[in-house]
Design a protein around this motif. Structure first.
Motif, mmCIF file in Angstrom:
data_model
loop_
_atom_site.group_PDB
_atom_site.id
_atom_site.type_symbol
_atom_site.label_atom_id
_atom_site.label_comp_id
_atom_site.label_asym_id
_atom_site.label_seq_id
_atom_site.Cartn_x
_atom_site.Cartn_y
_atom_site.Cartn_z
ATOM 1 N N TYR A 133 0.848 -1.189 0.000
ATOM 2 C CA TYR A 133 0.000 0.000 0.000
ATOM 3 C C TYR A 133 0.890 1.247 0.000
ATOM 4 O O TYR A 133 2.050 1.192 0.406
ATOM 5 N N TRP A 134 0.309 2.375 -0.438
ATOM 6 C CA TRP A 134 1.062 3.627 -0.444
ATOM 7 C C TRP A 134 0.172 4.744 0.101
ATOM 8 O O TRP A 134 -0.452 5.496 -0.635
ATOM 9 N N PHE A 135 0.100 4.824 1.431
ATOM 10 C CA PHE A 135 -0.675 5.857 2.105
ATOM 11 C C PHE A 135 0.223 6.555 3.117
ATOM 12 O O PHE A 135 1.122 5.928 3.689
ATOM 13 N N SER A 136 -0.052 7.821 3.365
ATOM 14 C CA SER A 136 0.717 8.531 4.372
ATOM 15 C C SER A 136 0.354 8.013 5.764
ATOM 16 O O SER A 136 -0.747 7.508 5.988
ATOM 17 N N GLN A 137 1.276 8.151 6.687
ATOM 18 C CA GLN A 137 1.038 7.687 8.047
ATOM 19 C C GLN A 137 -0.103 8.453 8.705
ATOM 20 O O GLN A 137 -0.940 7.859 9.407
ATOM 21 N N ASP A 138 -0.172 9.750 8.466
ATOM 22 C CA ASP A 138 -1.252 10.565 9.038
ATOM 23 C C ASP A 138 -2.612 10.087 8.550
ATOM 24 O O ASP A 138 -3.579 10.011 9.328
ATOM 25 N N LEU A 139 -2.711 9.761 7.264
ATOM 26 C CA LEU A 139 -3.976 9.298 6.705
ATOM 27 C C LEU A 139 -4.385 7.969 7.332
ATOM 28 O O LEU A 139 -5.558 7.768 7.672
ATOM 29 N N LEU A 140 -3.437 7.071 7.511
ATOM 30 C CA LEU A 140 -3.738 5.780 8.112
ATOM 31 C C LEU A 140 -4.190 5.933 9.559
ATOM 32 O O LEU A 140 -5.114 5.244 10.009
ATOM 33 N N TYR A 141 -3.562 6.820 10.293
ATOM 34 C CA TYR A 141 -3.967 7.070 11.684
ATOM 35 C C TYR A 141 -5.397 7.592 11.746
ATOM 36 O O TYR A 141 -6.213 7.148 12.564
#
Length: 227
Positions: A133-141
């Motif tokens: 996957y390629w998502f930012s850490q902030d988005l995942l949180y």
């Protein structure tokens, strides 16, 4: 003929740029061709023969900035209806916007912001093709936090739906297409769509994936798996 020849040389990986044809997408296509050697298609809609193109290992890059939310949902629904759902990612997104809802779609594997570097974009695309996957850490949180709060809210009674709506939603949760649901219940595909529209309003969700997750979390839902 040219497209077929290119596809024949690169049968394993292809990229579809879905959005308005602009100078940016044209340059991006040439960049991908040069850097990756894949066959690259630019289209602003899903043509009837796109399922043939997507028979290969394909990534659909949706231009977030040129597609309305309604168009995005329509395209995502169309891809889910295909026999083989392609990999999907969004580009040209703003890091200040709320993209949490896009993660509700299992086929969405990555989100690239508008200021992404070419090097990072290439690394992300290759990672997605390799199963990451390629998502930012902030988005995942943010998404994880929202999912936890959403699950708590969804633990309500399935009785808010009619018997027919419950039947349809259980079949959707099993992964059936609208046409398959219609055939199983001896109703038209148009009737299925109408029921889904009412279901979405009743349980406050925006797509079939969220609806399927909702019924799985209901405390009094019977087993939704196929016998």
């Amino acid at each position: 003929m040219e497209a077929r020849n290119i596809a024949a040389r690169q049968p394993s990986r292809q990229i579809v740029l879905l959005g308005r044809r602009t100078i940016q997408t044209t340059l991006l296509r040439e960049f991908f061709r040069s850097a990756l050697g894949y066959y690259i298609e630019i289209t602003d809609k899903i043509p009837q023969d796109l399922d043939n193109l997507l028979a290969f290992n394909s990534l659909v890059l949706m231009d977030y900035s040129s597609l309305s939310e309604e168009e995005q949902t329509h395209h995502l629904d169309s891809f889910v209806e295909m026999p083989t759902t392609p990999l999907i990612a969004f580009f040209n997104t703003k890091d200040t916007d709320d993209h949490d809802h896009l993660l509700d779609w299992p086929a969405v594997k990555g989100i690239f912001y508008e200021d992404v570097s070419q090097e990072t974009l290439l690394r992300g695309i290759q990672a997605i093709f390799n199963g990451d996957y390629w998502f930012s850490q902030d988005l995942l949180y943010r998404y994880l936090d929202k999912q936890r709060r959403r699950t708590k809210r969804r633990r309500q009674s399935i009785s808010v739906l009619t018997a027919k709506e419950q039947q349809i939603l259980r079949l959707i949760a099993c992964g059936k297409t609208n046409e398959a649901v219609a055939e199983t219940l001896f109703i038209s595909a148009h009737t299925v769509k109408s029921h889904l529209y009412n279901i979405f309003k009743k349980i406050n969700v925006s797509n079939r994936t969220q609806a399927a997750n909702w019924i799985k979390s209901c405390r009094d839902a019977v087993d939704y798996q196929e016998a």
